[in-house]
Design a protein around this motif. Structure first.
Motif, mmCIF file in Angstrom:
data_model
loop_
_atom_site.group_PDB
_atom_site.id
_atom_site.type_symbol
_atom_site.label_atom_id
_atom_site.label_comp_id
_atom_site.label_asym_id
_atom_site.label_seq_id
_atom_site.Cartn_x
_atom_site.Cartn_y
_atom_site.Cartn_z
ATOM 1 N N LEU A 256 0.836 -1.190 0.000
ATOM 2 C CA LEU A 256 0.000 0.000 0.000
ATOM 3 C C LEU A 256 0.873 1.242 0.000
ATOM 4 N N LYS A 257 0.360 2.296 -0.634
ATOM 5 C CA LYS A 257 1.070 3.566 -0.674
ATOM 6 C C LYS A 257 0.078 4.710 -0.474
ATOM 7 N N VAL A 258 0.607 5.867 -0.084
ATOM 8 C CA VAL A 258 -0.207 7.075 0.031
ATOM 9 C C VAL A 258 0.109 7.984 -1.151
ATOM 10 N N PHE A 259 -0.952 8.510 -1.772
ATOM 11 C CA PHE A 259 -0.830 9.393 -2.927
ATOM 12 C C PHE A 259 -1.508 10.733 -2.614
ATOM 13 N N ARG A 260 -1.209 11.717 -3.451
ATOM 14 C CA ARG A 260 -1.781 13.049 -3.276
ATOM 15 C C ARG A 260 -2.274 13.571 -4.616
ATOM 16 N N ILE A 261 -3.390 14.283 -4.558
ATOM 17 C CA ILE A 261 -3.931 14.916 -5.755
ATOM 18 C C ILE A 261 -4.381 16.333 -5.387
ATOM 19 N N ASN A 262 -4.153 17.291 -6.277
ATOM 20 C CA ASN A 262 -4.456 18.699 -6.007
ATOM 21 C C ASN A 262 -5.429 19.264 -7.040
ATOM 22 N N TRP A 263 -6.317 20.123 -6.572
ATOM 23 C CA TRP A 263 -7.209 20.864 -7.465
ATOM 24 C C TRP A 263 -6.526 22.175 -7.826
ATOM 25 N N LYS A 264 -6.258 22.354 -9.116
ATOM 26 C CA LYS A 264 -5.508 23.536 -9.546
ATOM 27 C C LYS A 264 -6.017 23.982 -10.906
ATOM 28 N N ASP A 265 -6.252 25.278 -11.012
ATOM 29 C CA ASP A 265 -6.698 25.868 -12.280
ATOM 30 C C ASP A 265 -7.939 25.179 -12.817
ATOM 31 N N GLY A 266 -8.869 24.858 -11.913
ATOM 32 C CA GLY A 266 -10.157 24.320 -12.329
ATOM 33 C C GLY A 266 -10.160 22.853 -12.683
ATOM 34 N N GLU A 267 -9.095 22.138 -12.380
ATOM 35 C CA GLU A 267 -9.083 20.703 -12.658
ATOM 36 C C GLU A 267 -8.150 19.988 -11.681
ATOM 37 N N TRP A 268 -8.321 18.662 -11.614
ATOM 38 C CA TRP A 268 -7.472 17.859 -10.737
ATOM 39 C C TRP A 268 -6.145 17.565 -11.424
ATOM 40 N N SER A 269 -5.084 17.714 -10.656
ATOM 41 C CA SER A 269 -3.749 17.446 -11.190
ATOM 42 C C SER A 269 -3.508 15.948 -11.305
ATOM 43 N N ALA A 270 -2.369 15.616 -11.867
ATOM 44 C CA ALA A 270 -1.970 14.211 -11.919
ATOM 45 C C ALA A 270 -1.736 13.698 -10.499
ATOM 46 N N ILE A 271 -2.030 12.432 -10.289
ATOM 47 C CA ILE A 271 -1.836 11.827 -8.965
ATOM 48 C C ILE A 271 -0.345 11.719 -8.681
ATOM 49 N N GLU A 272 0.041 12.127 -7.476
ATOM 50 C CA GLU A 272 1.450 12.188 -7.081
ATOM 51 C C GLU A 272 1.723 11.176 -5.963
ATOM 52 N N GLU A 273 2.730 10.345 -6.147
ATOM 53 C CA GLU A 273 3.137 9.411 -5.102
ATOM 54 C C GLU A 273 4.022 10.135 -4.094
ATOM 55 N N LEU A 274 3.779 9.893 -2.789
ATOM 56 C CA LEU A 274 4.574 10.569 -1.761
ATOM 57 C C LEU A 274 5.966 9.940 -1.665
ATOM 58 N N PRO A 275 6.995 10.738 -1.372
ATOM 59 C CA PRO A 275 8.381 10.278 -1.505
ATOM 60 C C PRO A 275 8.812 9.230 -0.490
ATOM 61 N N PHE A 276 8.100 9.091 0.619
ATOM 62 C CA PHE A 276 8.515 8.107 1.626
ATOM 63 C C PHE A 276 7.817 6.762 1.438
ATOM 64 N N ASN A 277 7.048 6.617 0.360
ATOM 65 C CA ASN A 277 6.525 5.301 0.000
ATOM 66 C C ASN A 277 7.669 4.368 -0.383
ATOM 67 N N SER A 278 7.365 3.084 -0.443
ATOM 68 C CA SER A 278 8.371 2.105 -0.841
ATOM 69 C C SER A 278 7.688 0.884 -1.430
ATOM 70 N N ASP A 279 8.394 0.195 -2.314
ATOM 71 C CA ASP A 279 7.882 -1.071 -2.834
ATOM 72 C C ASP A 279 8.037 -2.199 -1.821
ATOM 73 N N SER A 280 8.826 -1.977 -0.754
ATOM 74 C CA SER A 280 9.145 -3.062 0.184
ATOM 75 C C SER A 280 8.363 -2.987 1.493
ATOM 76 N N TYR A 281 7.604 -1.916 1.720
ATOM 77 C CA TYR A 281 6.745 -1.849 2.900
ATOM 78 C C TYR A 281 5.505 -1.045 2.540
#
Length: 644
Positions: A256-281
């Motif tokens: 599992l990972k945590v992602f972030r999405i922002n509302w900007k200029d009237g639309e949702w931005s691309a989904i962003e993966e947070l930097p402390f995520n990992s494939d191993s935990y």
């Protein structure tokens, strides 16, 4: 003979083939188990056991598969068989899970017994220490219970609904209800549809309707989320899914990972993966601090104490992040701590099966003070908590309304969301009122100006009070921890009482201090040292009066306290009467005093008496001087002089 040998050989080959087949099934089941595919693992393990192939490892993994799927009825049967069959071979973690399972099924008596065995097996485990020091945990839960009115969320389904989060004027939550894909994708953890995020009453399209938030959802899991107050940023949990593909760790597990999405200029931005995520935990279940400068989450990073711990990370002004920090032993145990939420009053709510609860995951709370997370962790009580899994708690502190999820029996589906109204707050500061009086142990006189202190178990003075004109004091102490209450004043030996963790009910502690008479010397008057009332006699008599008997008992108490103390009883008369009679009368008074004390258990070699007649008057009432009866009374006395 040849036929018997042939039959034996055939049977041996058959048994070997059967054993080999079972072992291959076990290997297959273990592979599924390692991938967290518990549902197919259960099917495989059951087939193997039904054919009579049973090992401790097989029972451990089958029990865990049920446990992690919240099928506590079946988990209890397997753990019971495991412990009854293999006993001392079974590791302590299985005793813990068996105890938790029994608690979830409402069998608290056997649960407490099994968890006590776990505590004895794991002395260095934080959970062991909690179990040993929280023997009255059910009383604490009872004190915190009854604070909520709860009701089922009207938008629940017959599927799994959980992880509510405030969003604009409504809610977003996670569900595996019908997603419109005809169950094309199913998760092998529990053989149910993958989760998506939904919204209700957040905008015109979701007014009284449950609508999918398509910009967040993928073909895998999306679950717990949190939004900023202005609704322009959403953090959410998703399987490790990037660029349309799932990613696995070295063991083949999609984390599992945590992602972030922002509302900007009237639309949702691309989904962003947070930097402390990992494939191993795994990183999951985001929550924001009231100032939205700190992100809390659950993870099983390398420094995690248990199956999952709660962490926090600072959010910088430019949207970047600091380094994640484990919240430490005040919150995290070797079990599961998960689903954090921080209220506007800086109260951290989270779910755990490591802290003492009613069964399964319970919801707990602790106060965060200036980044300090060392305050007591309190169970929020029933009816929010139950003997099943209770989790994903949120609350609006302004109107005291909130939501949580549970898999308790009265719901509509596997997990259901419940709404609540908090009718009274959880009390974090438990102050126990203490009152009492400080007295002289011998004379029973009140001691004015004595100091009474509260000292914690780290020997730190917390607060103090001074006794008033009546010897009384009033103070309080933190009843969430043990404390010492100590009374002291000059010339007396300090005395103290220990107060353990309590429910905060008022308590009265009276102190009776002993004088430091060990420094007394030869010839000192014991009555003056002990501040006793003088022993008086009636005119012309030598029997011990009732008021004198009370004072002599105090002298006896002092001699019992100090076995090496030896004294002399000096008796006196007033000036009236012949000198020879007064000398005889005073000697009889001395003998009466000595005999009385010997009758009360004082050794005869520790006390002697002498009469002085009228030779040692203490006032002007000599022969021929007219005095009142009260003044003559002052001369008819006994005194105790220290000899040794």
């Amino acid at each position: 003979m040849t036929k018997k040998v042939l039959l034996t050989s055939i049977l041996t080959v058959f048994l070997l083939a059967m054993t080999f087949a079972q072992e291959r099934l076990v290997v297959k089941g273990n592979k599924k188990y390692a991938e967290y595919s518990f549902s197919p693992a259960i099917d495989i393990y059951k087939k193997v056991i039904d054919k009579g192939y049973v090992t401790s490892e097989l029972l451990e993994k089958l029990g865990n598969s049920y446990y992690f799927n919240a099928n506590y009825e079946e988990a209890e049967k397997v753990y019971k068989q495991l412990i009854e069959t293999y006993g001392s071979e079974v590791g302590p973690e299985y005793y813990f899970r068996y105890g938790q399972t029994l608690k979830t099924l409402g069998d608290y008596r056997n649960s407490d017994s099994i968890l006590a065995r776990f505590a004895d097996m794991s002395s260095n485990d934080l959970r062991s220490k909690i179990i040993k020091t929280a023997k009255d945990y059910k009383e604490e839960i009872a004190r915190n219970s009854g604070r909520y009115d709860i009701e089922l969320f009207e938008y629940n389904s017959k599927y799994s609904d959980f992880a509510p989060a405030f969003y604009k004027e409504g809610l977003i939550f996670s569900s595996d209800r019908d997603t419109g894909n005809l169950a094309r994708y199913r998760h092998t953890w529990n053989s149910k549809d993958f989760l998506d995020i939904y919204k209700v009453n957040t905008d015109s399209s979701s007014n009284n309707r449950v609508v999918k938030m398509n910009m967040l959802n993928s073909r895998l899991h999306e679950s717990t989320s949190v939004a900023t107050r202005d609704g322009t940023t959403i953090y959410f949990t998703r399987n490790n899914f990037v660029d349309g593909k799932s990613r696995k760790d070295e063991e083949g597990v999609v984390r599992l990972k945590v992602f972030r999405i922002n509302w900007k200029d009237g639309e949702w931005s691309a989904i962003e993966e947070l930097p402390f995520n990992s494939d191993s935990y795994s990183v999951a279940h985001p929550a924001l601090s009231p100032d939205e400068k700190t992100l809390f989450f659950a993870a099983d990073m390398a420094d995690s104490k248990g199956a999952s711990d709660i962490y926090k990370v600072s959010i910088n002004e430019d949207g970047t992040f600091g380094l994640p920090m484990n919240l430490g032993a005040a919150v995290n145990t070797e079990a599961r701590e998960t689903f954090p939420f921080v209220s506007s009053e800086n109260i951290l709510y989270f779910s755990s099966d490591g802290h003492p609860g009613l069964g399964g995951l319970d919801i707990f709370a602790t106060k965060i003070d200036n980044e300090n997370i060392s305050n007591p962790v309190l169970n929020v009580g029933e009816p929010v908590n139950s003997n099943r899994d209770d989790f994903s708690y949120i609350i609006n502190e302004e109107n005291k309304r909130g939501y949580f999820a549970s898999n308790r029996a009265d719901g509509m589906g596997a997990d259901d969301i419940y709404g609540f109204l908090e009718t009274r707050p959880l009390i974090f500061e438990c102050l126990q009122p203490i009152t009492g009086t400080v007295r002289d142990k011998i004379s029973n006189d009140v001691l004015v100006g004595a100091t009474v202190k509260v000292i914690n178990e780290e020997n730190e003075e917390v607060l103090s009070a001074i006794t008033d004109d009546n010897g009384n004091y009033t103070l309080s102490c933190d009843c969430n921890q043990g404390n010492f209450v100590r009374a002291q004043t000059q010339g007396y030996i300090p005395a103290e009482e220990y107060l353990p963790i309590s429910d905060g009910k008022p308590i009265i502690i009276d102190f009776y201090l002993e004088r430091e008479i060990v420094d007394a010397g030869f010839g000192d008057d014991l009555f003056k040292l002990l501040q006793l009332s003088t022993i008086y006699f009636d005119f012309g008599k030598y029997d011990i009066r009732r008021d004198a008997e009370i004072e002599i008992q105090k002298v006896i108490a002092a001699m019992d306290k100090y076995p090496s103390l030896k004294i002399k009883a000096n008796s006196h008369t007033d000036s009236r009467g012949a000198d020879s009679f007064n000398l005889w009368l005073s000697q009889k008074r001395a003998e009466s005093t000595v005999n009385y004390m010997i009758s009360q258990g004082i050794d005869a070699d520790r006390i002697k008496g002498e009469g002085y007649g009228e030779t040692r008057l203490i006032n002007e009432c000599d022969d021929g001087v007219k005095c009142s009866e009260e003044k003559h009374q002052l001369n008819r006395r006994s005194e105790f002089i220290i000899l040794e």
